[in-house]
Design an enzyme around this catalytic site. Structure first.
Site, PDB file in Angstrom:
ATOM      1  N   SER A   1      -2.603  -6.447  -0.120  1.00  0.00           N
ATOM      2  CA  SER A   1      -3.187  -6.023   0.373  1.00  0.00           C
ATOM      3  C   SER A   1      -3.359  -4.156   0.028  1.00  0.00           C
ATOM      4  CB  SER A   1      -2.432  -6.195   2.026  1.00  0.00           C
ATOM      5  OG  SER A   1      -3.340  -5.387   2.862  1.00  0.00           O
TER       6      SER A   1
ATOM      7  N   ARG B   1      -2.815   1.957   5.439  1.00  0.00           N
ATOM      8  CA  ARG B   1      -1.905   1.398   6.333  1.00  0.00           C
ATOM      9  C   ARG B   1      -3.115   1.891   7.742  1.00  0.00           C
ATOM     10  NH1 ARG B   1       2.536  -1.049   6.963  1.00  0.00           N
ATOM     11  NH2 ARG B   1       3.655   0.106   5.522  1.00  0.00           N
TER      12      ARG B   1
ATOM     13  N   HIS C   1      -5.101  -1.040   6.148  1.00  0.00           N
ATOM     14  CA  HIS C   1      -5.078  -2.164   6.652  1.00  0.00           C
ATOM     15  C   HIS C   1      -4.907  -2.211   7.770  1.00  0.00           C
ATOM     16  CE1 HIS C   1      -1.740  -5.233   5.693  1.00  0.00           C
ATOM     17  NE2 HIS C   1      -0.569  -4.689   6.500  1.00  0.00           N
TER      18      HIS C   1
END
Lengths: 208, 208
Positions: free
Chosen positions: A14, A37, A40
């Site tokens: 990812s 983050r 994601h």
């Protein structure tokens, strides 16, 4: 159908997919972690264009976490998303008063949101803490007002409320008036997973 | 700075702002409610282009809720976001096993995600229930595999995992192979607030 089922492999892959979206943004390695983050958590690379990190935000957030600061959030979903075990390693706790009965009755009485009452109830405890707001623009406005009226100063404000009524304005107000470092995303997007993603990025970062 | 602080006014104004994005989509009034809550939760009108509601999904979901079905979800943030008080009015409960120690140890042993093990552990209890997956593609794949291998049939699958590794594929697989009604969003977007928003839209809808 074939798919990856090994947790670490999923996370690594990812981050590889997200990297090209950040390549030309001139970010520090720490900023890359926060941006990654968030993207994601939302499955949305468009966030790369709206994230805004105050120049002192990451340093201030990590220092506060290392000294065992508490985190104050507006809604339970933010509390749920934060890695509380990692936070507890330094002695910190996450607080949320949105479900508190006294807060609810005061809010009803005054005709304002529960998250406004919750922030005001935290009051001086916010000093030196991290404030993580993922849902309610009114909570963010309230913290900004509190800083105007008092000497209460959180170490860092993670202000990413979501929605079409006040969210964008509250975040502009944060960026324009906050006397303390902040991390935000401009516009209507945001939410609890974004607030938790930023908090966790700092939690995973500060460990020496 | 002036901003709206009255909770009902905030929600009403938000729905007014979202309405034009849905005007030309030929939605039923029930579908409008699901679309609106998703867009509201994400602060992102682009969702109007990727939401997909199976023709029997809303009817099946509401009927299951009225009969007091339970809800099974992949992560705690989905459980946190669901209006559990409203669900309990019909006798339903929300279940999540992501934090279960036995699930964690089995997952570690097998080298697979905890949410896969969690779904398999729910097993027959999923029959007639609502499954709400907001985070893990592997959880959604697992439920689809379980339906292939057994006669277990949830009443409705809310499948909106998020991210860049498997999320999009898992949702395509849902739409292409599910023997039961589903609600999904195609592509990388999704997340816990989306799963909770869909669930709550149904919870607020079914009340006669």
């Amino acid at each position: 159908m074939h798919y990856i089922t090994e947790p670490m492999a999923i996370e690594e892959r990812s981050m590889e997919i997200i990297a090209p979206y950040l390549a030309e943004l001139n970010l520090t390695p720490e900023e890359v972690k926060v941006f990654s983050r968030i993207i994601h958590a939302a499955g949305d690379p468009e966030y790369s264009k709206i994230i805004e990190i105050h120049k002192d935000a990451i340093r201030a957030g990590c220092a506060a976490l290392e000294s065992g600061c508490d985190i104050f959030c507006d809604v339970e979903m933010v509390r749920t998303g934060i890695n509380k075990r990692r936070l507890a390693d330094n002695g910190g706790t996450v607080h949320c008063l949105i479900g508190d009965e006294k807060v609810a009755s005061t809010a009803k009485e005054l005709g304002i949101t529960r998250s406004m009452v919750a922030m005001r109830t935290f009051g001086e405890r916010l000093h030196g803490s991290i404030v993580a707001i993922g849902n309610a623009p009114t909570a963010l406005f309230e913290v900004l007002n509190l800083m105007k009226e008092t000497t209460i100063r959180p170490a860092l404000i993670i202000g990413v409320p979501v929605g079409f009524v006040g969210a964008s304005e509250s975040k502009d107000f944060l960026a324009e008036t906050s006397p303390v470092p902040y991390i935000t995303v401009r516009g209507n997007k945001g939410g609890s997973p974004i607030a938790a993603a930023v908090t966790n990025a700092l939690l995973y970062m500060h460990r020496r």
